[in-house]
Scaffold this active site. Structure first.
Site, mmCIF file in Angstrom:
data_model
loop_
_atom_site.group_PDB
_atom_site.id
_atom_site.type_symbol
_atom_site.label_atom_id
_atom_site.label_comp_id
_atom_site.label_asym_id
_atom_site.label_seq_id
_atom_site.Cartn_x
_atom_site.Cartn_y
_atom_site.Cartn_z
ATOM 1 N N ILE A 35 -3.387 -21.414 6.469
ATOM 2 C CA ILE A 35 -2.843 -22.523 7.259
ATOM 3 C C ILE A 35 -3.257 -23.881 6.689
ATOM 4 O O ILE A 35 -2.609 -24.896 6.940
ATOM 5 C CB ILE A 35 -3.289 -22.354 8.737
ATOM 6 C CG1 ILE A 35 -2.350 -23.049 9.687
ATOM 7 C CG2 ILE A 35 -4.712 -22.796 8.952
ATOM 8 C CD1 ILE A 35 -2.575 -22.654 11.146
ATOM 9 N N HIS A 103 -12.577 -11.712 4.447
ATOM 10 C CA HIS A 103 -11.294 -12.115 3.863
ATOM 11 C C HIS A 103 -11.463 -12.515 2.411
ATOM 12 O O HIS A 103 -12.504 -13.014 2.015
ATOM 13 C CB HIS A 103 -10.651 -13.256 4.656
ATOM 14 C CG HIS A 103 -11.531 -14.452 4.844
ATOM 15 N ND1 HIS A 103 -12.522 -14.498 5.802
ATOM 16 C CD2 HIS A 103 -11.581 -15.630 4.199
ATOM 17 C CE1 HIS A 103 -13.142 -15.669 5.739
ATOM 18 N NE2 HIS A 103 -12.591 -16.377 4.760
#
Ligand code: AMP
Length: 140
Positions: A35, A103
């Site tokens: 994002i 991640h």
């Protein structure tokens, strides 16, 4: 049984409670566009199971993440026209981890992306490396 953690933003993405731009998904792994991208195509690859850091996954869960890197990187580079990419993975706040759900970042690179590259290496004396190797080996 779900391993989802209630206040984990990435668990919420896995559950579909927070939207994402999904670029890859299978039974174990989800990849979506970051994002706040460092570059066009910056993608986050996560295990669907919750673990804070890499050492919290078992070997097969880690392998499932790694299995998709090559194909995904090829797709990202073809889609964005980037000629190179970094794979980055932060564990712990000191290492820059903000979201405490494992991640990997796939970051396409281009000559004019302004990101630069810092690798402040210092040469280590051979005896220091030998001593360190022995300490690591001694950990069971
Ligand atoms: P890290 O600093 O390694 O923990 O990186 C976490 C990354 O997750 C950052 O690059 C964030 O921009 C990204 N991120 C956080 N929330 C979201 C979200 N809802 N959708 C996509 N990316 C996110």
């Amino acid at each position: 049984m779900s391993s989802a953690v209630a206040d984990c933003v990435f668990c919420k993405i896995v559950a579909g409670e927070i939207p994402c731009q999904r670029v890859f998904e299978n039974e174990h792994v989800l990849a979506f566009l970051d994002i706040n991208p460092l570059s066009e195509g910056h993608t986050v690859v996560i295990p669907k199971v919750h673990a804070e850091r890499l050492e919290g996954l078992d070997a097969s869960q880690t392998a499932e993440l790694a299995r998709c890197f090559g194909t995904l990187a090829t797709k990202l580079m073809q889609a964005t026209g980037a000629g190179a990419y970094n794979v980055l993975q932060n564990n712990g706040a000191l290492a820059g981890q903000v979201v405490p759900h494992v991640h990997f970042h796939l970051i396409p690179r281009r000559p004019d992306d302004g990101l630069g590259y810092r690798w402040n290496a210092k040469q280590a004396p051979p005896e220091e490396l030998e001593n360190l190797r022995a300490r690591i080996e001694a950990v069971s």
